[in-house]
Design a protein around this motif. Structure first.
Motif, PDB file in Angstrom:
ATOM      1  N   UNK A 281       0.850  -1.189   0.000  1.00  0.00           N
ATOM      2  CA  UNK A 281       0.000   0.000   0.000  1.00  0.00           C
ATOM      3  C   UNK A 281       0.887   1.241   0.000  1.00  0.00           C
ATOM      4  N   UNK A 282       0.493   2.230  -0.804  1.00  0.00           N
ATOM      5  CA  UNK A 282       1.225   3.501  -0.863  1.00  0.00           C
ATOM      6  C   UNK A 282       0.280   4.649  -0.528  1.00  0.00           C
ATOM      7  N   UNK A 283       0.796   5.610   0.206  1.00  0.00           N
ATOM      8  CA  UNK A 283       0.040   6.819   0.532  1.00  0.00           C
ATOM      9  C   UNK A 283       0.776   8.053   0.050  1.00  0.00           C
ATOM     10  N   UNK A 284       0.012   9.111  -0.210  1.00  0.00           N
ATOM     11  CA  UNK A 284       0.620  10.345  -0.716  1.00  0.00           C
ATOM     12  C   UNK A 284      -0.150  11.535  -0.134  1.00  0.00           C
ATOM     13  N   UNK A 285       0.582  12.517   0.384  1.00  0.00           N
ATOM     14  CA  UNK A 285      -0.075  13.659   1.022  1.00  0.00           C
ATOM     15  C   UNK A 285       0.711  14.935   0.725  1.00  0.00           C
ATOM     16  N   UNK A 286      -0.036  16.019   0.446  1.00  0.00           N
ATOM     17  CA  UNK A 286       0.583  17.327   0.240  1.00  0.00           C
ATOM     18  C   UNK A 286       0.001  18.311   1.244  1.00  0.00           C
ATOM     19  N   UNK A 287       0.867  19.002   1.957  1.00  0.00           N
ATOM     20  CA  UNK A 287       0.472  19.977   2.966  1.00  0.00           C
ATOM     21  C   UNK A 287       0.702  21.383   2.440  1.00  0.00           C
ATOM     22  N   UNK A 288      -0.346  22.225   2.472  1.00  0.00           N
ATOM     23  CA  UNK A 288      -0.194  23.637   2.135  1.00  0.00           C
ATOM     24  C   UNK A 288       0.415  24.354   3.339  1.00  0.00           C
ATOM     25  N   UNK A 289       1.524  25.000   3.130  1.00  0.00           N
ATOM     26  CA  UNK A 289       2.215  25.640   4.255  1.00  0.00           C
ATOM     27  C   UNK A 289       1.606  27.004   4.568  1.00  0.00           C
TER      28      UNK A 289
ATOM     29  N   UNK B 248       8.813  31.891   1.560  1.00  0.00           N
ATOM     30  CA  UNK B 248      10.228  31.703   1.216  1.00  0.00           C
ATOM     31  C   UNK B 248      10.405  31.423  -0.278  1.00  0.00           C
ATOM     32  N   UNK B 249       9.296  31.229  -0.988  1.00  0.00           N
ATOM     33  CA  UNK B 249       9.388  30.953  -2.413  1.00  0.00           C
ATOM     34  C   UNK B 249       8.380  29.901  -2.836  1.00  0.00           C
ATOM     35  N   UNK B 250       8.163  29.789  -4.154  1.00  0.00           N
ATOM     36  CA  UNK B 250       7.167  28.844  -4.674  1.00  0.00           C
ATOM     37  C   UNK B 250       7.476  27.400  -4.306  1.00  0.00           C
ATOM     38  N   UNK B 251       8.765  27.069  -4.194  1.00  0.00           N
ATOM     39  CA  UNK B 251       9.152  25.687  -3.902  1.00  0.00           C
ATOM     40  C   UNK B 251       8.680  25.231  -2.527  1.00  0.00           C
ATOM     41  N   UNK B 252       8.344  26.181  -1.678  1.00  0.00           N
ATOM     42  CA  UNK B 252       7.968  25.825  -0.308  1.00  0.00           C
ATOM     43  C   UNK B 252       6.485  26.044  -0.032  1.00  0.00           C
ATOM     44  N   UNK B 253       5.705  26.213  -1.079  1.00  0.00           N
ATOM     45  CA  UNK B 253       4.275  26.405  -0.870  1.00  0.00           C
ATOM     46  C   UNK B 253       3.591  25.130  -0.374  1.00  0.00           C
ATOM     47  N   UNK B 254       4.146  23.988  -0.749  1.00  0.00           N
ATOM     48  CA  UNK B 254       3.605  22.696  -0.279  1.00  0.00           C
ATOM     49  C   UNK B 254       4.750  21.783   0.149  1.00  0.00           C
ATOM     50  N   UNK B 255       4.460  20.842   1.054  1.00  0.00           N
ATOM     51  CA  UNK B 255       5.385  19.778   1.460  1.00  0.00           C
ATOM     52  C   UNK B 255       4.728  18.446   1.151  1.00  0.00           C
ATOM     53  N   UNK B 256       5.474  17.524   0.529  1.00  0.00           N
ATOM     54  CA  UNK B 256       4.918  16.231   0.107  1.00  0.00           C
ATOM     55  C   UNK B 256       5.458  15.096   0.963  1.00  0.00           C
ATOM     56  N   UNK B 257       4.591  14.151   1.294  1.00  0.00           N
ATOM     57  CA  UNK B 257       4.978  12.956   2.058  1.00  0.00           C
ATOM     58  C   UNK B 257       4.480  11.718   1.328  1.00  0.00           C
ATOM     59  N   UNK B 258       5.365  10.751   1.149  1.00  0.00           N
ATOM     60  CA  UNK B 258       4.991   9.473   0.558  1.00  0.00           C
ATOM     61  C   UNK B 258       5.260   8.353   1.565  1.00  0.00           C
ATOM     62  N   UNK B 259       4.340   7.420   1.676  1.00  0.00           N
ATOM     63  CA  UNK B 259       4.514   6.265   2.565  1.00  0.00           C
ATOM     64  C   UNK B 259       4.259   4.994   1.781  1.00  0.00           C
ATOM     65  N   UNK B 260       5.018   3.954   2.091  1.00  0.00           N
ATOM     66  CA  UNK B 260       4.829   2.641   1.464  1.00  0.00           C
ATOM     67  C   UNK B 260       4.997   1.567   2.534  1.00  0.00           C
ATOM     68  N   UNK B 261       4.071   0.635   2.575  1.00  0.00           N
ATOM     69  CA  UNK B 261       4.190  -0.493   3.499  1.00  0.00           C
ATOM     70  C   UNK B 261       3.831  -1.778   2.765  1.00  0.00           C
ATOM     71  N   UNK B 262       4.534  -2.857   3.119  1.00  0.00           N
ATOM     72  CA  UNK B 262       4.244  -4.171   2.562  1.00  0.00           C
ATOM     73  C   UNK B 262       4.108  -5.163   3.702  1.00  0.00           C
ATOM     74  N   UNK B 263       3.064  -5.968   3.661  1.00  0.00           N
ATOM     75  CA  UNK B 263       2.892  -7.015   4.666  1.00  0.00           C
ATOM     76  C   UNK B 263       2.585  -8.320   3.959  1.00  0.00           C
ATOM     77  N   UNK B 264       3.072  -9.401   4.537  1.00  0.00           N
ATOM     78  CA  UNK B 264       2.791 -10.718   3.973  1.00  0.00           C
ATOM     79  C   UNK B 264       2.424 -11.672   5.089  1.00  0.00           C
ATOM     80  N   UNK B 265       1.332 -12.401   4.895  1.00  0.00           N
ATOM     81  CA  UNK B 265       1.015 -13.481   5.817  1.00  0.00           C
ATOM     82  C   UNK B 265       1.074 -14.773   5.045  1.00  0.00           C
ATOM     83  N   UNK B 266       1.507 -15.805   5.756  1.00  0.00           N
ATOM     84  CA  UNK B 266       1.786 -17.058   5.089  1.00  0.00           C
ATOM     85  C   UNK B 266       3.259 -17.124   4.776  1.00  0.00           C
ATOM     86  N   UNK B 267       3.628 -17.976   3.888  1.00  0.00           N
ATOM     87  CA  UNK B 267       5.042 -18.188   3.610  1.00  0.00           C
ATOM     88  C   UNK B 267       5.290 -18.138   2.114  1.00  0.00           C
ATOM     89  N   UNK B 268       6.283 -17.368   1.717  1.00  0.00           N
ATOM     90  CA  UNK B 268       6.686 -17.351   0.326  1.00  0.00           C
ATOM     91  C   UNK B 268       7.792 -18.375   0.121  1.00  0.00           C
TER      92      UNK B 268
END
Length: 505
Positions: free
Chosen positions: A115-123, A129-149
């Motif tokens: 699963x991946x998540x994505x979030x942008x925060x308006x500062x 301080x400039x256009x580059x800092x108008x938003x901050x981005x966060x990405x998250x990724x998690x992987x889970x497995x049950x059973x045995x590969x």
């Protein structure tokens, strides 16, 4: 008149002199310095507020991602894993922060979800301080497995002479306890639902490791050392610095001699003329069983194991890594048809998945290394006493310590023994080889569990042996110390950890 004059004087001391006094005053200087400092502090405070808001939201998003992926991977829930993930994000008020549908790899009794998540925060403040800092981005990724590969396990069991010792005040011997615990471990890993995914290589060891005739016949053996009594080979020092196996080398076959009578009443049994505990284990149940899911075959061999000879942990460890390393695949492929199940034809698999072949899950590799002692000296005859067929035949039926004791001569039996032998592997060399092999295996990505069954023995060598085993383990939580009473529980715990649900990021 007097009052009027006095009044006029008072008026002259009014606004003009006070203004002059204010101009000359230095009290306001600090205020002039404080203004820019206050502005700078306000800016940094604003940045801190934005960053705290961002980190708080990122942590919330990571938490939702982790919880969603664990719930979706759980085999006990019957809903569509993708819908489970969407529901978790929606109830957390983060539906718009789910970066696409979950990726689900489903197999028999096994599920992996990413699963991946994505979030942008308006500062609030950093935007200035400039256009580059108008938003901050966060990405998250998690992987889970049950059973045995794909899981490959090397089970490395000590059958040295000290395994005949009893446990505490009981009449149960260490080898008896090991047979029960190791058999249970095998049956818990090789359940029907894990068919064609978990393989176990059994590596019994004492003073040497018998690789068996099938593997032995596929290697290059120095013709001057070859005999048909057993199937162990000697490894040069260079082979203990790496996990790979060098199939191009010519190896010496281990001499079929007995130098250690441990288990027969003394360190060197001068009273027994027969060769019953040769350096190389000789019985079929003492041989390596490579890459198998045949629980009956594995447990049958384990339940026959008997204490014998000395201890070379480093040799057991070397063969354990060899049977997990892809470099040995070329040898495994040449084994007689039917030796290895067709589902394991590509094992030992690579450490990392090959995306070009559609592999999405790496093969997990484990070593479960057990001993009740420490690396010891191991002796061989000087070549002049073992360099022709008649000598090899003689020593295949005669206990070397008994021969040296029985033969006449001015020297004492011990002196006669050492005049014919040399320390082929010393205890110090063995400890160094083991240390190098542990480091190489962990670097390659092999997970190592170690079990020291020396209990509360507090001799210097016992303590050093336990320390080496603890250091060899992947982490302190992968090391187990026991006198033997808890051995069943330890093996069961390791089996559970190998097959349990895991979360990776």
């Amino acid at each position: 008149m007097t009052q009027k004059h006095q009044s006029t004087q008072i008026n002259r001391k009014g606004p003009v002199p006070r203004l002059a006094t204010f101009v000359r005053s230095e009290d306001g200087n600090l205020f002039m310095l404080a203004v820019p400092l206050i502005l700078i502090m306000a800016i940094w405070g604003g940045i801190a507020v934005d960053l705290m808001r961002f980190e708080s939201r990122r942590a919330m998003l990571q938490g939702v991602t982790d919880r969603a992926v664990l719930a979706a991977a759980n085999l006990n829930q019957t809903q569509d894993p993708k819908l489970v993930v969407r529901d978790y994000f929606a109830k957390a008020g983060m539906a718009d922060q789910l970066a696409g549908d979950a990726i689900v790899n489903q197999g028999y009794k096994r599920r992996e979800v990413t699963v991946a998540g994505d979030y942008e925060l308006d500062t609030f403040f950093m935007r200035y301080l400039g256009d580059a800092y108008k938003t901050l981005s966060a990405q998250t990724v998690s992987t889970a497995m049950q059973g045995v590969g794909a899981v490959e396990v090397s089970l490395v069991l000590d059958l040295s002479g000290s395994m005949a010792n009893t446990i505490g005040s009981t009449s149960t011997t260490r080898i008896e306890k090991l047979r029960t615990a190791a058999s249970s471990f095998v049956t818990k890993l090789l359940l029907p639902e894990y068919k064609d995914r978990i393989s176990i290589s059994l590596v019994p060891y004492s003073e040497q490791v018998n690789i068996g005739p099938d593997l032995f016949d596929l290697l290059k053996i120095n013709p001057g050392t070859k005999h048909n009594f057993s199937h162990c080979i000697e490894l040069p020092a260079s082979e203990f610095t790496k996990v790979t196996f060098n199939d191009s080398l010519f190896y010496e076959q281990t001499q079929n001699i007995q130098t250690n009578g441990y288990g027969s009443g003394s360190y060197r049994d001068y009273n027994n003329p027969n060769l019953d505990q040769p350096v190389c284990p000789r019985f079929d149940y003492e041989r390596i069983i490579p890459i198998s899911q045949n629980a009956t075959k594995l447990t049958t061999a384990i339940n026959k194991l008997q204490p014998r000879a000395g201890t070379s942990i480093f040799l057991g460890l070397k063969w354990a890594t060899t049977l997990l390393d892809p470099s040995f695949q070329s040898v495994i492929k040449r084994l007689p048809t039917g030796t290895i199940d067709t589902s394991f034809a590509e094992r030992p698999e690579p450490y990392d998945p090959d995306k070009s072949k559609g592999q999405t899950i790496r093969s997990l590799k484990y070593i479960v290394l057990m001993t009740d002692g420490y690396n010891d000296n191991s002796y061989r005859l000087y070549s002049e006493h073992y360099d022709d067929p008649s000598e090899r035949l003689y020593w295949a039926y005669h206990n070397l310590p008994w021969v040296t004791y029985s033969s006449a001569g001015p020297q004492a039996p011990e002196a006669r023994f050492f005049s014919r032998t040399n320390k082929f592997y010393t205890d110090t060399q063995g400890a160094g080889y083991m240390d190098s092999m542990c480091d190489a295996a962990k670097t390659a990505g092999i997970i190592i569990y170690t079990i020291s069954m020396s209990g509360d023995n507090n001799g210097p060598q016992d303590i050093a042996g336990r320390t080496a085993m603890e250091k060899c383990a992947s982490t302190k939580n992968h090391f187990f110390k026991t006198s033997g009473q808890e051995l069943n529980e330890i093996f069961d715990r390791i089996a559970k950890q190998i097959t349990d649900l895991r979360l990776t990021q």
